[in-house]
Design an enzyme around this catalytic site. Structure first.
Site, PDB file in Angstrom:
ATOM      1  N   ASN A  92       0.798  -1.238   0.015  1.00 35.19           N
ATOM      2  CA  ASN A  92      -0.041   0.028  -0.186  1.00 35.19           C
ATOM      3  C   ASN A  92       0.709   1.310   0.036  1.00 35.19           C
ATOM      4  O   ASN A  92       0.343   2.304  -0.374  1.00 35.19           O
ATOM      5  CB  ASN A  92      -1.069   0.020   1.155  1.00 35.19           C
ATOM      6  CG  ASN A  92      -1.662   1.367   1.472  1.00 35.19           C
ATOM      7  OD1 ASN A  92      -2.422   1.861   0.831  1.00 35.19           O
ATOM      8  ND2 ASN A  92      -0.803   2.191   2.224  1.00 35.19           N
ATOM      9  N   SER A 144      -3.971   2.689  -8.940  1.00 38.11           N
ATOM     10  CA  SER A 144      -4.714   3.790  -8.750  1.00 38.11           C
ATOM     11  C   SER A 144      -5.547   4.026 -10.234  1.00 38.11           C
ATOM     12  O   SER A 144      -5.229   3.453 -11.283  1.00 38.11           O
ATOM     13  CB  SER A 144      -3.849   4.943  -8.700  1.00 38.11           C
ATOM     14  OG  SER A 144      -4.674   6.140  -9.265  1.00 38.11           O
ATOM     15  N   TYR A 157       3.184  10.127 -11.700  1.00 35.88           N
ATOM     16  CA  TYR A 157       2.424   9.211 -10.803  1.00 35.88           C
ATOM     17  C   TYR A 157       1.816   8.213 -11.400  1.00 35.88           C
ATOM     18  O   TYR A 157       1.710   6.901 -10.759  1.00 35.88           O
ATOM     19  CB  TYR A 157       1.678  10.047  -9.709  1.00 35.88           C
ATOM     20  CG  TYR A 157       0.816   9.374  -8.761  1.00 35.88           C
ATOM     21  CD1 TYR A 157       1.573   8.378  -7.809  1.00 35.88           C
ATOM     22  CD2 TYR A 157      -0.681   9.237  -9.087  1.00 35.88           C
ATOM     23  CE1 TYR A 157       0.570   8.023  -7.117  1.00 35.88           C
ATOM     24  CE2 TYR A 157      -1.414   8.356  -8.217  1.00 35.88           C
ATOM     25  CZ  TYR A 157      -0.890   7.693  -7.416  1.00 35.88           C
ATOM     26  OH  TYR A 157      -1.640   7.089  -6.286  1.00 35.88           O
ATOM     27  N   ALA A 159       2.273   7.083 -14.189  1.00 35.35           N
ATOM     28  CA  ALA A 159       2.911   5.956 -14.859  1.00 35.35           C
ATOM     29  C   ALA A 159       3.549   4.822 -13.832  1.00 35.35           C
ATOM     30  O   ALA A 159       3.789   3.841 -14.089  1.00 35.35           O
ATOM     31  CB  ALA A 159       4.265   6.660 -15.521  1.00 35.35           C
ATOM     32  N   LYS A 161       1.732   3.907 -11.023  1.00 38.01           N
ATOM     33  CA  LYS A 161       0.656   2.911 -11.084  1.00 38.01           C
ATOM     34  C   LYS A 161       0.400   2.107 -12.099  1.00 38.01           C
ATOM     35  O   LYS A 161      -0.187   0.883 -12.107  1.00 38.01           O
ATOM     36  CB  LYS A 161      -0.430   3.715 -10.474  1.00 38.01           C
ATOM     37  CG  LYS A 161      -0.408   4.363  -9.199  1.00 38.01           C
ATOM     38  CD  LYS A 161       0.060   3.560  -7.921  1.00 38.01           C
ATOM     39  CE  LYS A 161      -0.063   4.393  -6.859  1.00 38.01           C
ATOM     40  NZ  LYS A 161       0.536   3.159  -5.605  1.00 38.01           N
TER      41      LYS A 161
HETATM   42  N1  LIG Z   1      -5.807   8.575  -1.507  1.00 40.58           N
HETATM   43  C1  LIG Z   1      -6.168   8.665  -2.644  1.00 40.58           C
HETATM   44  O1  LIG Z   1      -6.973   9.217  -3.199  1.00 40.58           O
HETATM   45  C2  LIG Z   1      -5.439   7.417  -3.751  1.00 40.58           C
HETATM   46  C3  LIG Z   1      -6.062   7.069  -4.823  1.00 40.58           C
HETATM   47  C4  LIG Z   1      -5.438   6.066  -5.506  1.00 40.58           C
HETATM   48  C5  LIG Z   1      -4.413   5.437  -4.925  1.00 40.58           C
HETATM   49  N2  LIG Z   1      -3.764   5.577  -3.831  1.00 40.58           N
HETATM   50  C6  LIG Z   1      -2.840   4.868  -3.167  1.00 40.58           C
HETATM   51  O2  LIG Z   1      -3.036   4.272  -2.193  1.00 40.58           O
HETATM   52  C7  LIG Z   1      -1.980   4.003  -1.114  1.00 40.58           C
HETATM   53  C8  LIG Z   1      -2.084   4.941   0.031  1.00 40.58           C
HETATM   54  O3  LIG Z   1      -2.626   6.095  -0.226  1.00 40.58           O
HETATM   55  P1  LIG Z   1      -2.876   7.203   1.010  1.00 40.58           P
HETATM   56  O4  LIG Z   1      -3.585   8.419   0.384  1.00 40.58           O
HETATM   57  O5  LIG Z   1      -3.159   6.652   2.128  1.00 40.58           O
HETATM   58  O6  LIG Z   1      -1.435   7.803   1.143  1.00 40.58           O
HETATM   59  P2  LIG Z   1      -0.743   8.266   2.545  1.00 40.58           P
HETATM   60  O7  LIG Z   1       0.235   9.423   1.937  1.00 40.58           O
HETATM   61  O8  LIG Z   1      -1.720   9.151   3.394  1.00 40.58           O
HETATM   62  O9  LIG Z   1      -0.016   7.227   3.274  1.00 40.58           O
HETATM   63  C9  LIG Z   1       1.194   6.520   2.627  1.00 40.58           C
HETATM   64  C10 LIG Z   1       2.012   5.990   3.762  1.00 40.58           C
HETATM   65  O10 LIG Z   1       3.092   5.233   3.192  1.00 40.58           O
HETATM   66  C11 LIG Z   1       4.064   5.750   3.870  1.00 40.58           C
HETATM   67  N3  LIG Z   1       5.312   5.569   3.052  1.00 40.58           N
HETATM   68  C12 LIG Z   1       5.797   6.315   2.082  1.00 40.58           C
HETATM   69  N4  LIG Z   1       6.978   6.035   1.738  1.00 40.58           N
HETATM   70  C13 LIG Z   1       7.437   4.872   2.507  1.00 40.58           C
HETATM   71  C14 LIG Z   1       8.547   4.308   2.403  1.00 40.58           C
HETATM   72  N5  LIG Z   1       9.421   4.446   1.638  1.00 40.58           N
HETATM   73  N6  LIG Z   1       8.663   3.162   3.351  1.00 40.58           N
HETATM   74  C15 LIG Z   1       7.494   3.118   4.223  1.00 40.58           C
HETATM   75  N7  LIG Z   1       6.393   3.693   4.143  1.00 40.58           N
HETATM   76  C16 LIG Z   1       6.440   4.731   3.372  1.00 40.58           C
HETATM   77  C17 LIG Z   1       3.945   6.961   4.525  1.00 40.58           C
HETATM   78  O11 LIG Z   1       4.666   7.238   5.633  1.00 40.58           O
HETATM   79  C18 LIG Z   1       2.526   6.905   4.812  1.00 40.58           C
HETATM   80  O12 LIG Z   1       2.134   6.337   6.099  1.00 40.58           O
HETATM   81  C19 LIG Z   1      -0.921   4.727  -1.990  1.00 40.58           C
HETATM   82  O13 LIG Z   1      -0.270   3.757  -2.861  1.00 40.58           O
HETATM   83  C20 LIG Z   1      -1.485   5.514  -3.071  1.00 40.58           C
HETATM   84  O14 LIG Z   1      -0.735   5.849  -4.210  1.00 40.58           O
HETATM   85  C21 LIG Z   1      -4.435   6.546  -3.183  1.00 40.58           C
END
Ligand SMILES: NC(=O)c1ccc[n+]([C@@H]2O[C@H](COP(=O)([O-])OP(=O)(O)OC[C@H]3O[C@@H](n4cnc5c(N)ncnc54)[C@H](O)[C@@H]3O)[C@@H](O)[C@H]2O)c1
Length: 252
Positions: A92, A144, A157, A159, A161
């Site tokens: 995630n 995503s 970004y 790309a 995903k």
């Molecule tokens: N929020 C959205 O609208 C959305 C939409 C589509 C996809 N996503 C995907 O869902 C996932 C979670 O999104 P979110 O919105 O909860 O993100 P977020 O930024 O709130 O949380 C991401 C978490 O990942 C951790 N993280 C980042 N880099 C890291 C690393 N190198 N090692 C360990 N931990 C790390 C961060 O500390 C954070 O706690 C992501 O992959 C994101 O791309 C989110």
């Protein structure tokens, strides 16, 4: 009531906040033993303990930067040593920099590929080695909807995903013979801390975006967590190589 993931040993990355936190809570609610990976575990300490107590299971925070291969390897080895198995991996953790085409910065793009793609690939590789010993396992990658539909301001970004979707399909084919299923969830716009930032930096009008979601609302972290729990569980035992959209039927 049946608990979908009773006793399963599950690793969830990016667990400290947002979607990852919701996945930890959902999996714990389903009876899983959860190893919650993040590079910032301090913020997890309080809710992780409460979550474990509430659901009568174990939730263990693991401080790990997933781009550090040695750290990841040692964390997975010690989980396997402790539990004797790894059943589920949810990739995630992700980073996003929203930039219009002319503003894309190489350092940010490289970081997104390191976290969103290379680290995911290495985690799949490593976890699969442990899962193969028990001839069973389920991997869920978070992609995503931007990878499928495209999104202005998210060229680099999206790309990363897109790469997650491709690696999911190929890994599913390669790992099937070892009893390992690999799927991805492709969320639409999910209301997390990240969501606020996205709309502040790209100047998107949120009402217009909701207008393009057939179900008429943004996604919640729990919507994504529910899909992950299903794909991770035996209920999805004949499902692999699939990309499950959790986007309210969006047309970005
Ligand atoms: N929020 C959205 O609208 C959305 C939409 C589509 C996809 N996503 C995907 O869902 C996932 C979670 O999104 P979110 O919105 O909860 O993100 P977020 O930024 O709130 O949380 C991401 C978490 O990942 C951790 N993280 C980042 N880099 C890291 C690393 N190198 N090692 C360990 N931990 C790390 C961060 O500390 C954070 O706690 C992501 O992959 C994101 O791309 C989110």
């Amino acid at each position: 009531m049946e608990r979908l993931l009773q006793g399963k040993v599950c690793i969830i990355t990016g667990a400290a906040q947002g979607i990852g936190k919701a996945i930890v809570e959902r999996f714990a609610g389903d009876g899983a033993v959860v190893y919650a990976f993040d590079r910032q575990v301090g913020v997890m300490e309080q809710w992780v303990e409460a979550c474990a107590e509430r659901f009568g299971t174990r939730v263990i925070p693991v401080c790990c930067d997933i781009t550090n291969s040695a750290e990841v390897k040692s964390a997975l080895m010690s989980i396997h040593k402790q539990e004797g198995r790894i059943d589920v991996l949810v990739n995630n953790a992700g980073v996003v920099f929203n930039r219009k085409m002319g503003m894309i910065v190489r350092d940010e793009t490289e970081l997104m590929f390191r976290v969103n793609v290379i680290a995911v690939l290495e985690l799949v590789q490593l976890a699969a080695r442990f899962m193969a010993r028990n001839k069973t396992g389920s991997i869920v990658n978070i992609a995503s909807v931007t990878a499928v539909l495209g999104s202005p301001g998210q060229v680099a970004y999206s790309a990363t995903k897109g790469a997650v979707i491709s690696l999911t399909k190929s890994a599913a084919k390669e790992l099937a013979s070892q009893g390992i299923r690999v799927n991805a969830v492709a969320p639409g716009i999910v209301e997390t801390e990240r969501f606020t930032e996205l709309y502040e930096t790209t100047g998107n009008k949120i009402d217009q975006r909701i207008g393009k979601i057939a179900l008429g609302r943004l996604g919640s972290p729990e919507d994504v967590a529910n899909a992950c729990a299903f794909l991770a569980s035996e209920r999805a035992s004949y499902i692999s190589g699939q990309i499950l959209g959790v986007d309210g039927c969006a047309s970005i």
